[in-house]
Every structure is written in C-alpha cells, then in structure tokens.
Design a protein around this motif. Structure first.
Motif, PDB file in Angstrom:
ATOM      1  N   ARG A  62      45.208  80.350 -18.372  1.00  0.00           N
ATOM      2  CA  ARG A  62      44.221  81.184 -18.056  1.00  0.00           C
ATOM      3  C   ARG A  62      44.399  81.489 -16.435  1.00  0.00           C
ATOM      4  O   ARG A  62      44.509  82.740 -16.127  1.00  0.00           O
ATOM      5  CB  ARG A  62      42.892  81.124 -18.415  1.00  0.00           C
ATOM      6  N   GLY A  63      44.474  80.660 -15.781  1.00  0.00           N
ATOM      7  CA  GLY A  63      44.286  80.818 -14.259  1.00  0.00           C
ATOM      8  C   GLY A  63      46.008  81.217 -13.762  1.00  0.00           C
ATOM      9  O   GLY A  63      46.126  81.984 -12.825  1.00  0.00           O
ATOM     10  N   ILE A  64      47.002  80.917 -14.765  1.00  0.00           N
ATOM     11  CA  ILE A  64      48.204  81.274 -14.355  1.00  0.00           C
ATOM     12  C   ILE A  64      48.463  82.710 -14.545  1.00  0.00           C
ATOM     13  O   ILE A  64      48.867  83.671 -13.761  1.00  0.00           O
ATOM     14  CB  ILE A  64      49.280  80.603 -15.294  1.00  0.00           C
ATOM     15  N   GLU A  65      47.715  83.093 -15.872  1.00  0.00           N
ATOM     16  CA  GLU A  65      47.706  84.883 -16.086  1.00  0.00           C
ATOM     17  C   GLU A  65      46.868  85.508 -15.106  1.00  0.00           C
ATOM     18  O   GLU A  65      47.324  86.594 -14.869  1.00  0.00           O
ATOM     19  CB  GLU A  65      46.974  84.880 -17.669  1.00  0.00           C
ATOM     20  N   ASN A  66      45.874  84.857 -14.680  1.00  0.00           N
ATOM     21  CA  ASN A  66      45.177  85.712 -13.623  1.00  0.00           C
ATOM     22  C   ASN A  66      45.639  85.498 -12.277  1.00  0.00           C
ATOM     23  O   ASN A  66      44.834  85.997 -11.360  1.00  0.00           O
ATOM     24  CB  ASN A  66      43.738  85.274 -13.606  1.00  0.00           C
ATOM     25  N   LYS A  67      46.597  84.857 -12.071  1.00  0.00           N
ATOM     26  CA  LYS A  67      47.445  84.655 -10.760  1.00  0.00           C
ATOM     27  C   LYS A  67      46.566  83.939  -9.780  1.00  0.00           C
ATOM     28  O   LYS A  67      46.284  84.394  -8.558  1.00  0.00           O
ATOM     29  CB  LYS A  67      47.869  86.109 -10.184  1.00  0.00           C
ATOM     30  N   LYS A  68      45.759  83.000 -10.120  1.00  0.00           N
ATOM     31  CA  LYS A  68      44.989  82.234  -9.452  1.00  0.00           C
ATOM     32  C   LYS A  68      45.730  80.709  -8.824  1.00  0.00           C
ATOM     33  O   LYS A  68      46.737  80.695  -9.060  1.00  0.00           O
ATOM     34  CB  LYS A  68      43.831  81.539 -10.486  1.00  0.00           C
ATOM     35  N   ARG A  69      44.745  80.376  -7.933  1.00  0.00           N
ATOM     36  CA  ARG A  69      45.508  79.034  -7.339  1.00  0.00           C
ATOM     37  C   ARG A  69      45.669  77.929  -8.407  1.00  0.00           C
ATOM     38  O   ARG A  69      44.274  77.627  -8.673  1.00  0.00           O
ATOM     39  CB  ARG A  69      44.693  78.666  -5.855  1.00  0.00           C
ATOM     40  N   ILE A  70      46.518  77.378  -8.636  1.00  0.00           N
ATOM     41  CA  ILE A  70      46.459  76.261  -9.579  1.00  0.00           C
ATOM     42  C   ILE A  70      46.993  74.916  -8.799  1.00  0.00           C
ATOM     43  O   ILE A  70      48.082  74.948  -8.066  1.00  0.00           O
ATOM     44  CB  ILE A  70      47.657  76.423 -10.673  1.00  0.00           C
ATOM     45  N   CYS A  71      46.229  74.260  -8.461  1.00  0.00           N
ATOM     46  CA  CYS A  71      46.355  72.831  -7.714  1.00  0.00           C
ATOM     47  C   CYS A  71      46.578  71.675  -8.347  1.00  0.00           C
ATOM     48  O   CYS A  71      45.458  71.300  -9.117  1.00  0.00           O
ATOM     49  CB  CYS A  71      44.984  72.702  -6.676  1.00  0.00           C
ATOM     50  N   ALA A  72      47.623  71.127  -8.477  1.00  0.00           N
ATOM     51  CA  ALA A  72      47.691  69.803  -8.892  1.00  0.00           C
ATOM     52  C   ALA A  72      47.212  68.628  -8.033  1.00  0.00           C
ATOM     53  O   ALA A  72      47.736  68.487  -6.925  1.00  0.00           O
ATOM     54  CB  ALA A  72      49.109  69.425  -9.338  1.00  0.00           C
ATOM     55  N   VAL A  73      46.277  67.810  -8.619  1.00  0.00           N
ATOM     56  CA  VAL A  73      45.600  67.044  -7.697  1.00  0.00           C
ATOM     57  C   VAL A  73      46.349  65.520  -8.003  1.00  0.00           C
ATOM     58  O   VAL A  73      46.375  64.875  -8.991  1.00  0.00           O
ATOM     59  CB  VAL A  73      44.084  66.722  -7.995  1.00  0.00           C
TER      60      VAL A  73
ATOM     61  N   ALA B 294      58.480  77.509 -22.853  1.00  0.00           N
ATOM     62  CA  ALA B 294      59.633  78.523 -22.812  1.00  0.00           C
ATOM     63  C   ALA B 294      59.209  79.492 -21.951  1.00  0.00           C
ATOM     64  O   ALA B 294      59.960  79.967 -20.970  1.00  0.00           O
ATOM     65  CB  ALA B 294      60.303  79.003 -23.929  1.00  0.00           C
ATOM     66  N   ASN B 295      57.835  80.018 -21.898  1.00  0.00           N
ATOM     67  CA  ASN B 295      57.769  81.104 -21.168  1.00  0.00           C
ATOM     68  C   ASN B 295      56.700  80.606 -19.815  1.00  0.00           C
ATOM     69  O   ASN B 295      55.792  81.500 -19.367  1.00  0.00           O
ATOM     70  CB  ASN B 295      56.737  82.176 -22.008  1.00  0.00           C
ATOM     71  N   LYS B 296      57.063  79.412 -19.567  1.00  0.00           N
ATOM     72  CA  LYS B 296      56.484  78.820 -18.118  1.00  0.00           C
ATOM     73  C   LYS B 296      55.050  78.828 -18.051  1.00  0.00           C
ATOM     74  O   LYS B 296      54.227  78.947 -17.171  1.00  0.00           O
ATOM     75  CB  LYS B 296      57.002  79.712 -17.087  1.00  0.00           C
TER      76      LYS B 296
ATOM     77  N   SER C  10      56.890  74.870 -12.283  1.00  0.00           N
ATOM     78  CA  SER C  10      56.601  76.124 -13.118  1.00  0.00           C
ATOM     79  C   SER C  10      55.144  76.418 -13.447  1.00  0.00           C
ATOM     80  O   SER C  10      54.852  77.363 -13.744  1.00  0.00           O
ATOM     81  CB  SER C  10      57.111  75.556 -14.595  1.00  0.00           C
ATOM     82  N   ILE C  11      54.389  75.415 -12.957  1.00  0.00           N
ATOM     83  CA  ILE C  11      52.811  75.576 -13.263  1.00  0.00           C
ATOM     84  C   ILE C  11      51.908  75.615 -11.785  1.00  0.00           C
ATOM     85  O   ILE C  11      51.104  76.682 -11.591  1.00  0.00           O
ATOM     86  CB  ILE C  11      52.367  74.455 -14.055  1.00  0.00           C
ATOM     87  N   ALA C  12      51.899  74.696 -11.060  1.00  0.00           N
ATOM     88  CA  ALA C  12      51.095  74.457 -10.013  1.00  0.00           C
ATOM     89  C   ALA C  12      51.541  75.462  -8.809  1.00  0.00           C
ATOM     90  O   ALA C  12      52.923  75.283  -8.567  1.00  0.00           O
ATOM     91  CB  ALA C  12      50.768  73.098  -9.381  1.00  0.00           C
ATOM     92  N   ASN C  13      50.827  76.129  -7.894  1.00  0.00           N
ATOM     93  CA  ASN C  13      51.085  76.459  -6.886  1.00  0.00           C
ATOM     94  C   ASN C  13      50.441  75.860  -5.618  1.00  0.00           C
ATOM     95  O   ASN C  13      50.929  76.409  -4.314  1.00  0.00           O
ATOM     96  CB  ASN C  13      51.056  78.221  -6.856  1.00  0.00           C
TER      97      ASN C  13
END
Length: 349
Positions: free
Chosen positions: A249-260, A274-276, A296-299
């Motif tokens: 959901r966070g990716i879809e909404n172009k939110k900050r995704i933080c890997a701790v 396959a669709n990241k 692919s996931i965290a920014n």
C-alpha cells in the motif's frame, strides 16, 4: 567491486562496548542519497522525517541466550557452546560452535549447570569449530527452553570485551522482539523506544513486521577479493501476507518505505514479486547485496555503523551510493560516532 574498496581506518576507541543511556538518544547521522548531504541529529529526530502512511519495516526476531558454558566429561574442562540453530525439535538436535574445538570429539558428553541441568552428546562434526549436538532431556519443550534461559548468556558479539550482564538481556533485544530464533540482534532496531514508536504511530507511520533469524553468518569475514565469489550463510525469514499488504500500500501511494536494518532489507529483497512488490514468504535466504544493486522495495533505511570490509557495509554502499557512504563513514570517524551493535545510527534517505 573488490573487497579492498571497503577498507577504512576505524580507531578501537570508537567501538561501543555498552549501549547509550536511552535507546532513542544515540546519535544519528542522516545521509541524503541524491546530494550526499550529511546532517547530525539524535535518533529520536527520525520523527521529523516521516509522515502519515509512511512505512517502517522492522525485524521482530528475538535473540535467545545462545552462549552456554559447560564441562567436558572425565576431564571437566570448561567448554563454550554457542547454539546456532535447532535442527530437530523432537530429537533436540542443535547446530553449534564449540570452543576450544580441538578438545571436542564425536561421542563426548557435555554437562551444563551446577547440577547438570542439561547434558548433551556430540553426534557430528560440521566445520572446524562446528558440531551437531543432541541434548539428552526428557522434559517438555517449555522446560527445555527454560533451562536454556537459566544457563544461557546473552550472545554479545566477541568484540565487546566484557561479560554479558542483566542489563544486556533487555538492551540487546529490540522492544518489538517476539519470534525467538536469532543469535544476534537486528541492531538498527535497538534504537527504538516505546515512546518513539508511539509518537511515530500518532503521526500515522505504519509498522510492517518481518522476521529474519539473524545467524552468525552475518558477521562472517569476506576472504575473497572478488566479491562475486563470496557465499553468504542461509538465514530463515518469514513475511506474512498482512505485513506485505502494508508495504505494498505504501509503495502504491508513493510513500517513504524505510527498511530498519540490513536484516529487514535482506528479507524484503529476498521476496520481490515480478511487478516489484513485496510478497508473503516463509523461506531461507543467502542473498548477498553489494554494489551495483537495484533495490525494489525500500527507498530509505536505518542502520548502524559497520565494520570495514563487512557484507553489511557493502549493502549500505549499494543503497546509499559507494562514494556517499564511504565519505559519511569518514565523517562519522572524525566526529567520533560509536560503531557496531551498541553504537550510533545512520539513516539514508
């Protein structure tokens, strides 16, 4: 890239041997990926970088007291047994490291505790220091775990040159630890206090939990100059569908995704669809991330300061950019940031 490109000079005095007084008051170096700009903050300042519906991915693995001291039958010699992982619950078979290894042979019995609370037999050799042992215990699994809890020590890394204390039981564990199975803490998570997590939640930040049981392979030294030839140990990881949905959901909404932490990052990068997007999984990973690498996931990510030439530093360089990160480490040394498990933190955004 080559191993020698990840060397830097780290004074021994910067290795943290104990935690900061309060979890969320360690120092925080903020590195901006696009510009290389560096800010110096306190960890609780992460609050100012996250907003409603941003996602933090945390590793909820729980460290168990993996270091046991026992005596060898007949000679009574003191032996250190480091529990790595349970191979078979019913048979109580464990993969362990022993020290001194030369004295421990197949067939030897080992006794733990004043009244031999646990007894084990060595059944196989796995590596030079590695053994498979079987605990000779008739009680329930709950009783067995309780005995390990009584006898075991918090498995502080070897570079912390002191005995583990009662305080370490609590501080070498994240406040969100719940799934037992790690022999080392996912250290970036150690900086989160209950108050800070509450304040992040009030801001609308969502937490997605994953589990990666950290093994000692995380700290294995790289012994080849050509990084493509280094092999990582496998570690078990679990991502539930509900948690994957929060991230997606966070990716879809172009939110900050933080890997701790590097363990969270390795987990999510081991389960990319396959669709990241992130997919649910219950698997083992031996993923080795070094530059160049396409995430692919965290920014964004939060991490501690790692050892020269470590696989952890290589992952950070892949994420933040080699020049950026090596420069940030130079600044961290100059500014006397504390390094390793109980050290300070770095956030890359």
């Amino acid at each position: 890239m080559k191993l020698s490109q990840f060397k830097f000079n780290l004074p021994e005095s910067l290795v943290a041997h104990s935690p900061s007084e309060n979890r969320d008051e360690s120092r925080l170096l903020v590195l901006h990926r696009d510009s290389g700009k560096i800010e110096h903050k306190i960890f609780k300042d992460v609050l100012n970088y996250f907003d409603d519906k941003d996602v933090m991915i945390i590793n909820n693995t729980k460290v168990f007291p993996a270091r046991l001291y026992g005596n060898k039958e007949k000679t009574g010699a003191t032996i250190e047994v480091f529990l790595l992982r349970e191979l078979n619950k019913e048979l109580r078979l464990w993969d362990v490291l022993v020290d001194p290894a030369r004295k421990i042979r197949v067939g030897n019995k080992l006794y733990f505790g004043d009244d031999d609370l646990l007894i084990a037999e060595v059944v196989d050799n796995t590596t030079s220091r590695g053994r498979t042992i079987r605990f000779l215990f008739d009680g329930t699994d709950e009783e067995f775990r309780r005995n390990v809890e009584i006898l075991g020590e918090t498995p502080l890394p070897k570079y912390i040159k002191r005995k583990a204390t009662e305080e370490d039981k609590e501080r070498y564990q994240t406040i969100f630890a719940k799934n037992e199975g790690a022999v080392a803490a996912p250290t970036a998570g150690l900086h989160f206090s209950r108050e800070l997590m509450k304040r992040l939640e009030l801001k609308g930040v969502e937490f997605a939990e994953v589990t990666l049981h950290v093994g000692l392979g995380t700290f294995r030294t790289v012994e080849v100059e050509d990084l493509t030839k280094h092999k990582m140990d496998s570690e078990q990881f679990i991502i539930e569908q509900k948690q994957a949905d929060i991230v997606n959901r966070g990716i879809e909404n172009k939110k900050r995704i933080c890997a701790v932490g590097t363990t969270s990052m390795r987990t999510i990068e081991s389960a990319v669809s396959a669709n990241k997007t992130l997919k649910a999984a219950n698997d083992w990973t031996s993923k080795f991330i070094f530059p160049p690498y396409d995430f692919s996931i965290a920014n964004s990510m939060i991490t501690n300061f790692h050892t020269p030439e470590s696989t952890l530093l290589m992952m950070i360089c892949a994420f933040g950019g080699y020049e950026n990160v090596m420069n940030a480490y130079e600044v961290a040394v100059k500014e006397k940031y504390r390094f390793y498990s109980y050290g300070d933190a770095m956030m890359i955004i």
